[in-house]
Design a protein around this motif. Structure first.
Motif, PDB file in Angstrom:
ATOM      1  N   ILE A 158     -10.837 -14.195  -2.582  1.00  0.00           N
ATOM      2  CA  ILE A 158     -10.494 -12.785  -2.343  1.00  0.00           C
ATOM      3  C   ILE A 158     -11.225 -11.877  -3.316  1.00  0.00           C
ATOM      4  CG2 ILE A 158      -8.610 -11.116  -2.400  1.00  0.00           C
ATOM      5  CD1 ILE A 158      -6.763 -13.363  -1.413  1.00  0.00           C
ATOM      6  N   LEU A 159     -11.224 -12.258  -4.612  1.00  0.00           N
ATOM      7  CA  LEU A 159     -11.892 -11.432  -5.617  1.00  0.00           C
ATOM      8  C   LEU A 159     -13.402 -11.379  -5.387  1.00  0.00           C
ATOM      9  CD1 LEU A 159      -9.947 -12.489  -8.842  1.00  0.00           C
ATOM     10  CD2 LEU A 159      -9.713 -10.376  -7.525  1.00  0.00           C
ATOM     11  N   ALA A 160     -13.999 -12.522  -5.022  1.00  0.00           N
ATOM     12  CA  ALA A 160     -15.442 -12.549  -4.778  1.00  0.00           C
ATOM     13  C   ALA A 160     -15.811 -11.684  -3.566  1.00  0.00           C
ATOM     14  CB  ALA A 160     -15.908 -13.984  -4.560  1.00  0.00           C
ATOM     15  N   THR A 161     -14.994 -11.771  -2.512  1.00  0.00           N
ATOM     16  CA  THR A 161     -15.260 -10.964  -1.321  1.00  0.00           C
ATOM     17  C   THR A 161     -15.098  -9.483  -1.610  1.00  0.00           C
ATOM     18  OG1 THR A 161     -14.432 -12.804   0.031  1.00  0.00           O
ATOM     19  CG2 THR A 161     -14.701 -10.668   1.107  1.00  0.00           C
ATOM     20  N   GLU A 162     -14.064  -9.134  -2.366  1.00  0.00           N
ATOM     21  CA  GLU A 162     -13.852  -7.723  -2.717  1.00  0.00           C
ATOM     22  C   GLU A 162     -14.996  -7.185  -3.576  1.00  0.00           C
ATOM     23  OE1 GLU A 162     -10.065  -7.565  -4.560  1.00  0.00           O
ATOM     24  OE2 GLU A 162      -8.952  -7.419  -2.655  1.00  0.00           O
ATOM     25  N   GLU A 163     -15.541  -8.011  -4.454  1.00  0.00           N
ATOM     26  CA  GLU A 163     -16.670  -7.592  -5.266  1.00  0.00           C
ATOM     27  C   GLU A 163     -17.897  -7.330  -4.390  1.00  0.00           C
ATOM     28  OE1 GLU A 163     -18.887  -6.557  -8.623  1.00  0.00           O
ATOM     29  OE2 GLU A 163     -16.734  -6.735  -8.279  1.00  0.00           O
ATOM     30  N   TYR A 220     -17.909  -8.896   5.927  1.00  0.00           N
ATOM     31  CA  TYR A 220     -17.139  -9.198   4.720  1.00  0.00           C
ATOM     32  C   TYR A 220     -15.657  -8.843   4.897  1.00  0.00           C
ATOM     33  CZ  TYR A 220     -20.918 -10.564   1.574  1.00  0.00           C
ATOM     34  OH  TYR A 220     -21.936 -11.239   0.952  1.00  0.00           O
ATOM     35  N   GLU A 221     -15.380  -7.779   5.615  1.00  0.00           N
ATOM     36  CA  GLU A 221     -13.982  -7.421   5.866  1.00  0.00           C
ATOM     37  C   GLU A 221     -13.295  -8.475   6.734  1.00  0.00           C
ATOM     38  OE1 GLU A 221     -14.315  -3.583   7.576  1.00  0.00           O
ATOM     39  OE2 GLU A 221     -14.381  -2.522   5.645  1.00  0.00           O
ATOM     40  N   ILE A 222     -14.036  -9.002   7.711  1.00  0.00           N
ATOM     41  CA  ILE A 222     -13.477 -10.081   8.539  1.00  0.00           C
ATOM     42  C   ILE A 222     -13.213 -11.317   7.686  1.00  0.00           C
ATOM     43  CG2 ILE A 222     -13.969 -11.646  10.453  1.00  0.00           C
ATOM     44  CD1 ILE A 222     -15.556  -9.342  11.743  1.00  0.00           C
ATOM     45  N   ILE A 223     -14.156 -11.637   6.810  1.00  0.00           N
ATOM     46  CA  ILE A 223     -13.966 -12.788   5.909  1.00  0.00           C
ATOM     47  C   ILE A 223     -12.760 -12.574   5.014  1.00  0.00           C
ATOM     48  CG2 ILE A 223     -14.994 -14.030   3.974  1.00  0.00           C
ATOM     49  CD1 ILE A 223     -17.731 -13.535   5.266  1.00  0.00           C
ATOM     50  N   LEU A 224     -12.596 -11.356   4.517  1.00  0.00           N
ATOM     51  CA  LEU A 224     -11.470 -11.071   3.628  1.00  0.00           C
ATOM     52  C   LEU A 224     -10.148 -11.201   4.355  1.00  0.00           C
ATOM     53  CD1 LEU A 224     -10.581 -10.082   0.809  1.00  0.00           C
ATOM     54  CD2 LEU A 224     -10.766  -7.749   1.669  1.00  0.00           C
ATOM     55  N   ARG A 225     -10.104 -10.838   5.632  1.00  0.00           N
ATOM     56  CA  ARG A 225      -8.845 -10.904   6.375  1.00  0.00           C
ATOM     57  C   ARG A 225      -8.524 -12.302   6.866  1.00  0.00           C
ATOM     58  NH1 ARG A 225     -10.876  -6.112   8.821  1.00  0.00           N
ATOM     59  NH2 ARG A 225     -11.461  -7.345  10.641  1.00  0.00           N
TER      60      ARG A 225
END
Length: 288
Positions: A187-192, A173-178
């Motif tokens: 971004i909000l969905a990944t952070e959740e 998920y961190e890789i997806i966010l970056r």
């Protein structure tokens, strides 16, 4: 002896000889059958014994794989009668220091019939049995003693596996966010998702820490009691001269403290009274 008599004697001898031959043959056959049966039984028993020995040998030589790193939670409860509760309590506290243990809580009770002291010891698991033996050596009578063990190895391994998997998911998920999250919604969905995974990781880590502490330190709850002679409780108590003197000094000090504090609390009224007194005194002087 005439010819007829000779023939009859000869026939009798031949018949007797034939009977002897037949009897000896039958006995030989029986002996052979018994020998054959005995050989068969012996060979069968020998074969069975050989197979059994082979099985035992193979079992004893096989590697018995014992599980490693077992997570066992040990706990014990015991109630003991002693000659002097305070003395034995001090001795047990010395034991705890020798085995890197500590007393977590303590409750002392005293009534007309007995003196009791209940306390809990946290001891490293490797010293659990040694400490229990030391306690048994200093008490007079064991009323009861219960030792329980709980295997949490399966839960521990399961938590470690789940924690490792969740950490891997968090990294993805961190890789997806970056790299892949472009829009604000992504971004909000990944952070959740990361927040939920992080909470689950912290929960698993907390549970692992709890199990680790439980496994590392065993719990021993000890009840010591001492029987005393019954003494009837007096209806009233007479105070000694020393106690009365202490009470007198205490009462005098409390009185002084109360007066001083009263003046401090009533300082506006005190100042106002002083001012009125000075004003009235000056007026009286002028009239004179």
């Amino acid at each position: 002896m005439n010819a007829k008599q000779f023939k009859s004697v000869l026939k009798i001898r031949v018949l007797v000889l034939l009977c002897l031959i037949i009897s000896s043959c039958n006995q030989a056959i029986k002996n052979d059958e018994y020998a054959i049966g005995k050989v068969d039984v012996t060979e069968e028993h020998a074969a069975y014994a050989t197979e059994s020995n082979d099985d035992v040998s193979s079992f004893s030589q096989a590697e018995i794989k014992m599980p490693k790193d077992l997570k066992i939670i040990k706990s014990a409860k015991g109630r003991y009668k002693v000659a002097n509760v305070k003395t034995i309590t001090r001795e047990i506290k010395k034991f705890t220091g020798n085995y890197n243990a500590y007393v977590s809580d303590l409750r002392f009770e005293n009534d007309l019939y007995r003196i009791e002291n209940r306390f809990t010891i946290k001891v490293p698991q490797q010293y659990f049995d040694v400490l229990m033996d030391s306690i048994n050596n200093v008490v007079e009578f064991v009323e009861y003693e219960n030792i329980t063990t709980k295997d949490v190895s399966e839960e521990y391994v399961d938590l470690e596996t789940r924690l490792k998997t969740k950490q891997e998911v968090k990294q993805r998920y961190e890789i997806i966010l970056r790299k892949n999250a472009i829009t604000v919604e992504d971004i909000l969905a990944t952070e959740e998702k990361l927040r939920i995974i992080q909470e689950e990781i912290e929960s698993a880590q907390g549970r692992l820490k709890f199990l680790t502490n439980k496994v590392a330190y065993s719990t021993i709850q000890i009840d010591l009691y001492e029987t005393v002679s019954y003494k009837e409780e007096p209806e009233s108590y007479s105070k000694t001269f020393l106690s009365k003197t202490k009470e007198g000094f205490g009462f005098g000090w409390d009185l002084i403290e109360g007066v001083v504090l009263g003046l401090i609390y009533l300082w506006p009224i005190v100042i106002l009274g002083i001012m009125i007194f000075i004003f009235v005194r000056k007026r009286l002087r002028k009239k004179r």
